[in-house]
Design a protein around this motif. Structure first.
Motif, PDB file in Angstrom:
ATOM      1  N   TYR A 134      35.245  29.121  35.300  1.00 22.00           N
ATOM      2  CA  TYR A 134      35.275  30.659  35.078  1.00 22.00           C
ATOM      3  C   TYR A 134      35.239  31.156  33.613  1.00 22.00           C
ATOM      4  O   TYR A 134      35.516  30.378  32.776  1.00 22.00           O
ATOM      5  CB  TYR A 134      36.489  31.127  35.866  1.00 22.00           C
ATOM      6  N   THR A 135      34.575  32.056  33.274  1.00 26.74           N
ATOM      7  CA  THR A 135      34.376  32.870  32.005  1.00 26.74           C
ATOM      8  C   THR A 135      35.371  33.930  31.858  1.00 26.74           C
ATOM      9  O   THR A 135      35.761  34.352  32.870  1.00 26.74           O
ATOM     10  CB  THR A 135      32.815  33.215  31.856  1.00 26.74           C
ATOM     11  N   PRO A 136      35.427  34.172  30.473  1.00 22.59           N
ATOM     12  CA  PRO A 136      36.451  35.487  30.211  1.00 22.59           C
ATOM     13  C   PRO A 136      36.005  36.495  31.086  1.00 22.59           C
ATOM     14  O   PRO A 136      36.591  37.513  31.560  1.00 22.59           O
ATOM     15  CB  PRO A 136      36.279  35.561  28.707  1.00 22.59           C
ATOM     16  N   ALA A 137      34.480  36.692  31.223  1.00 19.42           N
ATOM     17  CA  ALA A 137      33.944  37.846  31.860  1.00 19.42           C
ATOM     18  C   ALA A 137      34.313  37.909  33.491  1.00 19.42           C
ATOM     19  O   ALA A 137      34.534  38.936  33.868  1.00 19.42           O
ATOM     20  CB  ALA A 137      32.581  37.868  31.817  1.00 19.42           C
ATOM     21  N   ASP A 138      34.265  36.489  34.001  1.00 20.47           N
ATOM     22  CA  ASP A 138      34.613  36.497  35.188  1.00 20.47           C
ATOM     23  C   ASP A 138      36.060  37.065  35.638  1.00 20.47           C
ATOM     24  O   ASP A 138      36.507  37.907  36.569  1.00 20.47           O
ATOM     25  CB  ASP A 138      34.624  35.223  35.843  1.00 20.47           C
ATOM     26  N   VAL A 139      36.940  36.668  34.638  1.00 22.68           N
ATOM     27  CA  VAL A 139      38.532  36.740  34.741  1.00 22.68           C
ATOM     28  C   VAL A 139      38.644  38.320  34.825  1.00 22.68           C
ATOM     29  O   VAL A 139      39.393  38.868  35.182  1.00 22.68           O
ATOM     30  CB  VAL A 139      39.328  36.006  33.794  1.00 22.68           C
ATOM     31  N   THR A 140      37.911  38.976  33.703  1.00 24.45           N
ATOM     32  CA  THR A 140      38.083  40.480  33.460  1.00 24.45           C
ATOM     33  C   THR A 140      37.634  41.289  34.568  1.00 24.45           C
ATOM     34  O   THR A 140      38.149  42.200  34.906  1.00 24.45           O
ATOM     35  CB  THR A 140      37.078  40.801  32.018  1.00 24.45           C
ATOM     36  N   ALA A 141      36.584  40.634  35.177  1.00 24.84           N
ATOM     37  CA  ALA A 141      35.964  41.473  36.328  1.00 24.84           C
ATOM     38  C   ALA A 141      37.028  41.589  37.525  1.00 24.84           C
ATOM     39  O   ALA A 141      37.234  42.337  38.089  1.00 24.84           O
ATOM     40  CB  ALA A 141      34.804  41.090  36.790  1.00 24.84           C
ATOM     41  N   TYR A 142      37.563  40.361  37.519  1.00 25.80           N
ATOM     42  CA  TYR A 142      38.784  40.143  38.546  1.00 25.80           C
ATOM     43  C   TYR A 142      39.687  41.183  38.392  1.00 25.80           C
ATOM     44  O   TYR A 142      40.343  41.785  39.260  1.00 25.80           O
ATOM     45  CB  TYR A 142      39.148  38.684  38.632  1.00 25.80           C
ATOM     46  N   ALA A 143      40.397  41.160  37.247  1.00 22.85           N
ATOM     47  CA  ALA A 143      41.536  42.053  36.892  1.00 22.85           C
ATOM     48  C   ALA A 143      41.150  43.558  37.121  1.00 22.85           C
ATOM     49  O   ALA A 143      42.104  44.357  37.453  1.00 22.85           O
ATOM     50  CB  ALA A 143      42.097  41.647  35.420  1.00 22.85           C
TER      51      ALA A 143
END
Length: 774
Positions: A197-206
């Motif tokens: 997972y990338t920071p962008a993936d995690v931000t999108a999830y949040a």
């Protein structure tokens, strides 16, 4: 012209009618044994722990009372989804005492088969062990009829208390939350993956979770986040909330949340606590409670349901609980807690104040990796759910112990069903054979009387609950006042360990399919004999008995008598027997033997007329051993259970076994194979049993099996054999022997020597595995 009656065998061969206790039940027999021998061992575990007959009687009474209190009794099936353990045996006795019938289910069966059987039989209760509890907690919600689950090997009041190690949980999440990498601290990229997972993936999830929350409660809401972790969701959602409480068992995680809030200029209340305790330490009310990527870390389903019930008291009327990032068992294999959507569909059964549950599937392409297959759910409640009103709980051993040791009065009669065991069907659909107590009592009294089974006897219980041999191993030996040494799956997998038990423990009875015992004999021959004077009775049934096996067992255990037993699941385990003495190497097979007490055997032609003695025909079994029929299959029952024209009384039936047999001049039956073992190869109709018999008569062959496999030009025969250790024989020698015994078209085109034959879970030769490998 010869009349039908003249073609019947001599009347004495079927003169088996004897008195037995026709009104008794299986629990009656076991209870009476406990009264006679209260202090003698009844169940013995691999750890040496002994349950006496008195203790078994009392505990099974308590189990029966629990089932009765939950509304279970006559007409109900209780499923057993469990490994072989002493407590599982005791549980089955409790089921019988309650008046219900038991349905054994192998945990190795495909999930779809399990749910299908539970659904088809309308099963209301499943008994399981702690090792399989999580699976059963998932399965129960997929079967609308299942309302009760019992897990008796958990002593605590709750299923999750024994596995919730607070020190371990806090240390793990403190360590994780302290990781410098923010993604790993939040629980991402902890496992190897082709695409981390990338920071962008995690931000999108949040942002996804925050969007669901804002849609559910709007801005300016009072929000409680349970399992806040390091604050990914908090950071996005809290700035728009009127009040925001972040709770987590990790003090490091909560402090990280507070630091993030202070740096961002918004207010968060931090709370170090567990999900099930939040309602005790925080003041509501809230408009929304959020559990994001939290549920998979909970101990089990009961913990989740208890937590949801307790949190409901913190909500304003019309408030909701948002469960984000749920794992669907049908989509993802995961070690954490998975939530079948069917649970949410039935949530109002558990939480009566649930007004609505909205399951939100994720759009295709919206997320990467495991996140793509997850789903979210919003639960709307209209009131608090007191713990006393919550449904869906699992009843533990504590609930059993809390009941009085008094079975329900008049709960069961001889006419009631005792069990239903499923066998494979020729159409691919499993068949459930339903058997009454009366038939089981007839079997038990016959075996125990004929072979003098008594309190000093102990059986080594190695068969599956799903194999009907287990019926006698459990209840027959217990009814005699004897004991059951329950072998674990690990012990069964190690022949040397089983031999250690036979040599070192007071085992007197062995009961299995021949192939399961044949696995031991090479190891017996290689070991120095010691402690082999205890085994006195070897019961073999369910498949062909290799001709060398009886003599091998008698050589290893000089005091053992070998008994060949036959019959069908549809005729209550066994209905004929043959004490094996001298074995003629020219025999095509061990004789099938003679009918047991209150059983009658007919060998009939295709027009249901008796065949003369010595003439092959189709075997039919009649008498008190005959089962009720197939559960939920009246048409199949009518085809297989036929009126008995030679019965001594009206209304009796005979079972069409599908076996080929013939009467021998001495009054014994000879088994000739299965009707479905007739195959057509290159235009010739061949009995596989005839080929197999010729193969096992080959010098140097211990045991063998013949199957028909598909290949170029149609079906052909394939044979696998196990050579004798002392005088192994090669494939070409075997082929030459067969050519001398059989027509050329009956000689298998493929012959292979193997160390062992593959076995099914019931200990029979796995012909399906041989076919697929052919």
């Amino acid at each position: 012209m010869t009349s039908t009656d003249e073609r019947l065998p001599p009347p004495a061969w079927n003169d088996t009618t004897r008195d037995y206790r026709r009104t008794a039940t299986v629990p009656d027999l076991v209870r009476e044994a406990a009264a006679r021998h209260p202090g003698r061992p009844a169940l013995v575990g691999a750890d040496g722990r002994v349950t006496t007959h008195a203790e078994l009687d009392a505990w099974s009474d308590r189990m029966a009372r629990l089932l009765h209190d939950r509304g279970l009794g006559r007409g109900d099936f209780v499923a057993l989804y469990c490994d072989r353990t002493p407590l599982a045996v005791a549980s089955l006795l409790g089921v019988l005492k309650s008046g219900a019938a038991y349905l054994p289910i192998d945990p190795a069966w495909p999930r779809q088969r399990v749910t299908g059987l539970l659904r088809d039989l309308g099963v209301r209760c499943v008994i399981t062990g702690a090792v399989h509890l999580r699976t059963v907690q998932e399965i129960r919600w997929e079967v609308p009829t299942v309302t009760e689950v019992v897990c008796p090997d958990i002593d605590a009041d709750s299923t999750w208390a024994p596995v919730l190690d607070r020190t371990e949980v806090e240390e793990f999440f403190d360590f994780l939350s302290g990781e410098p990498d923010p993604l790993e601290a939040a629980g991402f990229n902890l496992r190897r993956s082709d695409r981390p997972y990338t920071p962008a993936d995690v931000t999108a999830y949040a942002r996804h979770v925050a969007g669901l929350a804002q849609e559910a409660a709007g801005r300016g809401a009072d929000i409680l986040e349970v399992g806040c972790g390091t604050g990914l969701v908090t950071e996005v959602l809290a700035p728009g909330a009127r009040r925001y409480v972040a709770a987590d068992p990790s003090g490091v995680a909560v402090r990280r949340n507070l630091a993030t809030a202070a740096a961002g200029g918004f207010r968060v209340e931090g709370l170090v606590t567990y999900a099930h305790e939040v309602a005790d330490v925080v003041q509501g009310p809230f408009d929304l409670i959020v559990m994001a990527s939290t549920v998979q870390f909970l101990p089990d389903m009961d913990y989740l349901l208890q937590t949801l019930a307790s949190l409901s008291g913190l909500l304003r009327p019309g408030g909701g609980i948002l469960l984000a990032d749920l794992i669907d068992p049908d989509i993802e294999a995961h070690a954490g807690l998975r939530v079948p959507p069917a649970l949410l569909d039935r949530l109002s059964e558990v939480l009566p104040t649930v007004a609505e549950v909205e399951v939100k599937r994720r759009t295709e392409g919206g997320f990467n990796g495991e996140l793509a297959g997850r789903y979210d759910a919003l639960i709307r409640l209209v009131g608090h759910v007191p713990e006393a009103d919550r449904g869906g709980r699992v009843w533990t051993g504590a609930a059993v112990a809390a009941r009085p040791a008094l079975p329900p009065r008049d709960a069961v009669t001889a006419d009631d069903l005792a069990y239903a065991i499923f066998t494979s069907g020729s159409t691919g659909t499993p068949k459930g054979v339903a058997v009454q107590h009366r038939s089981a009592v007839n079997l038990i009294e016959w075996i125990n009387g004929t072979y003098r089974v008594s309190p000093p006897d102990q059986v080594l219980f190695v068969t599956s609950f799903c194999f009907d041999l287990s019926v006698y191993d459990m209840f027959g030996v217990l009814a005699a006042g004897g004991s059951v040494r329950v072998a674990t799956q690990g012990e069964i997998a190690e022949p040397d360990v089983l031999i250690d038990i036979l040599e070192g423990e007071p085992v007197t009875l062995w009961d299995s399919a021949p192939a399961a015992l044949a696995m031991l004999t090479p190891f017996l021959a290689e070991r120095d004999a010691r402690g082999r004077d205890g085994l006195r009775l070897v019961l073999l049934s369910g498949d062909w008995i290799p001709l060398p096996l009886p003599d091998e067992m008698r050589a290893a255990f000089p005091g053992a008598k070998v008994i060949a037993l036959g019959g069908a699941t549809e005729c209550t385990v066994w209905s004929n027997h043959y004490p094996v003495t001298a074995v003629d190497p020219e025999w095509p097979s061990i004789p099938y033997g003679r009918p047991m007490t209150n059983a009658r055997y007919y060998v009939l032609d295709e027009n249901l007329r008796p065949t003369p003695v010595g003439t092959p025909g189709d075997l039919h079994i009649a008498g008190d051993c005959v089962a009720v029929g197939y559960v939920g299959s009246p048409a199949l029952t009518a085809r297989k259970f036929l009126p008995d024209p030679w019965a001594p009384g009206p209304g009796e039936r005979m079972y069409r076994t599908g076996d080929r047999a013939r009467w021998l001049p001495d009054g014994n039956l000879q088994f000739l194979g299965r009707l479905d073992d007739q195959v057509k190869v290159r235009g010739y109709r061949i009995e596989l049993g005839e080929v197999q018999s010729a193969l096992v008569r080959c010098p140097g062959v211990r045991t063998a099996v013949v199957v028909a496999v598909d290949g170029p030009g149609g079906k052909h025969l394939a044979a696998s054999y196990v050579p004798e250790a002392a005088s192994p024989v090669g494939v070409e020698e075997v082929r030459s022997h067969l050519r001398a015994q059989l027509p050329a078209y009956m000689v298998p085109t493929r012959i292979a020597a193997v160390q062992t034959l593959p076995l099914t879970a019931t200990g029979k030769v796995d012909r399906g595995a041989l076919i697929s490998g052919g």
